[in-house]
Write an enzyme that holds these catalytic residues in place. Structure first.
Site, PDB file in Angstrom:
ATOM      1  N   HIS A  86       5.823  -0.725   3.094  1.00 57.05           N
ATOM      2  CA  HIS A  86       4.590  -0.220   2.500  1.00 57.05           C
ATOM      3  C   HIS A  86       4.351  -0.932   1.178  1.00 57.05           C
ATOM      4  O   HIS A  86       5.284  -1.195   0.432  1.00 57.05           O
ATOM      5  CB  HIS A  86       4.674   1.294   2.275  1.00 57.05           C
ATOM      6  CG  HIS A  86       3.321   1.925   2.088  1.00 57.05           C
ATOM      7  ND1 HIS A  86       2.516   2.273   3.155  1.00 57.05           N
ATOM      8  CD2 HIS A  86       2.629   2.246   0.980  1.00 57.05           C
ATOM      9  CE1 HIS A  86       1.393   2.797   2.700  1.00 57.05           C
ATOM     10  NE2 HIS A  86       1.429   2.789   1.381  1.00 57.05           N
ATOM     11  N   ASP A 165      -1.881  14.251   2.240  1.00 59.70           N
ATOM     12  CA  ASP A 165      -2.064  12.933   1.623  1.00 59.70           C
ATOM     13  C   ASP A 165      -3.354  12.286   2.110  1.00 59.70           C
ATOM     14  O   ASP A 165      -4.083  11.671   1.334  1.00 59.70           O
ATOM     15  CB  ASP A 165      -0.880  12.003   1.914  1.00 59.70           C
ATOM     16  CG  ASP A 165      -1.188  10.597   1.422  1.00 59.70           C
ATOM     17  OD1 ASP A 165      -1.443  10.447   0.218  1.00 59.70           O
ATOM     18  OD2 ASP A 165      -1.249   9.659   2.241  1.00 59.70           O
ATOM     19  N   ARG A 172      -8.804  10.620  -4.265  1.00 61.53           N
ATOM     20  CA  ARG A 172      -8.343   9.806  -5.401  1.00 61.53           C
ATOM     21  C   ARG A 172      -9.087   8.479  -5.464  1.00 61.53           C
ATOM     22  O   ARG A 172      -9.366   7.952  -6.534  1.00 61.53           O
ATOM     23  CB  ARG A 172      -6.829   9.565  -5.296  1.00 61.53           C
ATOM     24  CG  ARG A 172      -6.022  10.820  -5.632  1.00 61.53           C
ATOM     25  CD  ARG A 172      -4.555  10.647  -5.281  1.00 61.53           C
ATOM     26  NE  ARG A 172      -3.949   9.515  -5.928  1.00 61.53           N
ATOM     27  CZ  ARG A 172      -3.139   8.640  -5.313  1.00 61.53           C
ATOM     28  NH1 ARG A 172      -2.826   8.785  -4.035  1.00 61.53           N
ATOM     29  NH2 ARG A 172      -2.627   7.638  -5.970  1.00 61.53           N
ATOM     30  N   SER A 187       2.206  10.075  -2.493  1.00 53.59           N
ATOM     31  CA  SER A 187       1.326   9.643  -1.409  1.00 53.59           C
ATOM     32  C   SER A 187       2.082   8.727  -0.434  1.00 53.59           C
ATOM     33  O   SER A 187       2.082   8.929   0.780  1.00 53.59           O
ATOM     34  CB  SER A 187       0.125   8.914  -2.026  1.00 53.59           C
ATOM     35  OG  SER A 187      -0.554   8.167  -1.070  1.00 53.59           O
ATOM     36  N   LYS A 191       3.913  10.027   3.554  1.00 51.45           N
ATOM     37  CA  LYS A 191       3.530   9.369   4.819  1.00 51.45           C
ATOM     38  C   LYS A 191       4.724   8.700   5.472  1.00 51.45           C
ATOM     39  O   LYS A 191       4.953   8.821   6.660  1.00 51.45           O
ATOM     40  CB  LYS A 191       2.548   8.230   4.536  1.00 51.45           C
ATOM     41  CG  LYS A 191       1.141   8.586   4.366  1.00 51.45           C
ATOM     42  CD  LYS A 191       0.266   7.336   4.442  1.00 51.45           C
ATOM     43  CE  LYS A 191       0.266   6.474   3.207  1.00 51.45           C
ATOM     44  NZ  LYS A 191      -0.572   6.909   2.119  1.00 51.45           N
TER      45      LYS A 191
HETATM   46  N1  URA Z   1      -0.729   3.390  -1.222  1.00 50.27           N
HETATM   47  C1  URA Z   1      -0.680   4.692  -0.824  1.00 50.27           C
HETATM   48  O1  URA Z   1      -0.379   4.986   0.332  1.00 50.27           O
HETATM   49  N2  URA Z   1      -0.957   5.637  -1.717  1.00 50.27           N
HETATM   50  C2  URA Z   1      -1.285   5.369  -2.993  1.00 50.27           C
HETATM   51  O2  URA Z   1      -1.510   6.290  -3.751  1.00 50.27           O
HETATM   52  C3  URA Z   1      -1.345   4.023  -3.413  1.00 50.27           C
HETATM   53  C4  URA Z   1      -1.064   3.031  -2.496  1.00 50.27           C
END
Ligand code: URA
Length: 447
Positions: A86, A165, A172, A187, A191
């Protein structure tokens, strides 16, 4: 609504810099997920959290509440160590589209749940949806089925996976509350922990185009992310990577698919290619298919040379309903109605291509959202002709921008000019990766 806590009091408490209890955070997140609290109240809580920060206990409570707002997928039936990557978000960052097929083709299952564009940054889901027919909305049964069949699945959050999220992320994006270490950490990790992985590679960006502008803040974010991963027994390795200028040459949803095809065919730009190999090599190592990251990198290179990574890309596009003909022949993809070029005002060297300004201009052109309801335009975006360090002559093209909305040309041109600096002397080459962070701590790294 009859409730245990009063929402306004909780917002006030956070606004005044007090610490919320685990139960209070859980209540806020649960009530929002259950549609019992409106967007405007949660937005103001997010702004208070952004401005006053969250304690370690509050951050842990936030991550857990978001994680348990849905289920944790059980992938124990899928053989092998499941590994994902990620990124904390950048401009021109199409790495997921490249390393997912590389790693899956090397035998490591990759269950990848991604997000949409956030602020000035692009999102993997928006990019995938620029492929005609490609669907990122699948239910849990199909998620597992695709993973078992292809060793790879590329989807968005379902209502079952960290739904809190999913909703907070969209909010956001349009309330200027992205750039916060606890909000980003919660966040990302909610996930990732929900998707059923065994290990995780994180690409934590710093620089103007990242949410963390300094290396120092990015290091803190990386440490927070690694600590949460390890707390949940997931091997987690983070790299600190520069996002001062966009990654690669292409920015925009379809353009980034196009550039990822170039890399998968072994014809991509050097920066995107080498960063892809580092991250996929690390994933291959964490997936137990290599005894070191270096060996993982060699395997990653082989998967491009032997064509298996590109074939995996075609297979997953077909599997998820996409049209493989535009992957095989990207030139057939329709182009935006309007294009304009940015010309150099003088001779010199490109010394800066500010990734934030370029990302914001690309949102203006239609590649991202300004309000939650906006539809992104797959064809909008920017193709750089030069990168930092390149020589340029007066009148030469720095970049070409594409849009379907002619009214955006003027503001985007102004923004793009402000993104570019030209110097008389060649700027020093900067590192792309500066640190690696794992449970042992922070170490310098050079790439
Ligand atoms: N990627 C995400 O999944 N969440 C964030 O808040 C920022 C980048």
């Amino acid at each position: 609504m009859s409730s245990k806590f009063n929402i306004v009091s909780l917002i006030r408490k956070k606004r005044d810099g007090e610490v919320l209890s685990k139960e209070e955070i859980r209540f806020l997140i649960d009530s929002y997920t259950a549609d019992e609290v409106p967007d405007y109240q949660i937005s103001s809580f997010l702004m208070a959290a952004y401005l006053n920060g969250l304690s370690d206990e509050e951050s842990a409570a936030l991550t857990e509440s978001m994680l348990y707002s849905g289920i944790i997928v059980d992938l124990s039936g899928v053989p092998g160590k499941k590994v994902d990557k990620h990124s904390t978000g950048g401009v021109g960052d199409k790495l997921s589209l490249i390393l997912a097929p590389i790693v899956a083709s090397a035998g490591v299952p990759v269950p990848m749940i991604s997000g949409r564009g956030l602020g000035h940054t692009g999102g993997t889901l928006d990019k995938l949806e620029s492929i005609p027919g490609f669907t990122v909305d699948v239910d849990l049964a199909r998620y597992k089925e695709i993973l078992e069949k292809q060793n790879l699945v590329l989807v968005g959050q379902t209502e079952e996976i960290a739904p809190a999220d999913k909703r907070l992320y969209a909010l956001r994006d349009v309330t200027a509350t992205v750039e916060s270490i606890p909000l980003i950490a919660g966040s990302i990790m909610s996930k990732k922990l929900a998707e059923g992985i065994d290990a995780l590679v994180l690409d934590v960006k710093f620089g103007s185009g990242a949410f963390m502008k300094t290396e120092q803040d990015a290091t803190k974010l990386a440490q927070a992310l690694v600590a949460i991963g390890e707390q949940f027994n997931k091997k987690t390795i983070a790299y600190l990577t520069s996002m001062k200028q966009p990654l690669g040459y292409k920015i925009g949803n379809w353009f980034e698919i196009e550039e990822s095809i170039e890399v998968l065919k072994g014809e991509g730009p050097e920066d995107v290619t080498s960063l892809s190999h580092l991250l996929s090599g690390t994933m291959i190592y964490l997936g137990d298919k290599a005894s070191s990251v270096q060996e993982g990198i060699e395997i990653s290179k082989q998967q491009i040379e032997n064509g298996q990574a590109f074939q995996k890309w075609i297979d997953i596009v077909k599997e998820q309903g996409g049209d493989p003909s535009c992957i095989k022949n990207p030139k057939k993809y329709p182009v935006a109605k309007f294009e304009f070029e940015l010309k150099s005002p003088r001779d010199g060297y490109i010394s800066e291509l500010d990734a934030f300004e370029i990302g914001t201009a690309s949102v203006e052109l239609g590649a991202g959202r300004k309000v939650k309801e906006d539809q992104v335009d797959a064809q909008a975006g920017i193709i750089l002709k030069k990168k930092v360090g390149d020589k340029i002559s007066k009148g030469e093209t720095i970049l070409t921008a594409y849009t379907n909305k002619p009214t955006t040309i003027e503001p985007a041109t102004e923004q793009l000019y402000s993104a570019v600096s030209i110097s008389d002397t060649k700027p020093e080459k900067e590192l792309m990766v500066t640190k690696v962070i794992d449970k042992k701590g922070v170490q310098d790294f050079r790439l």
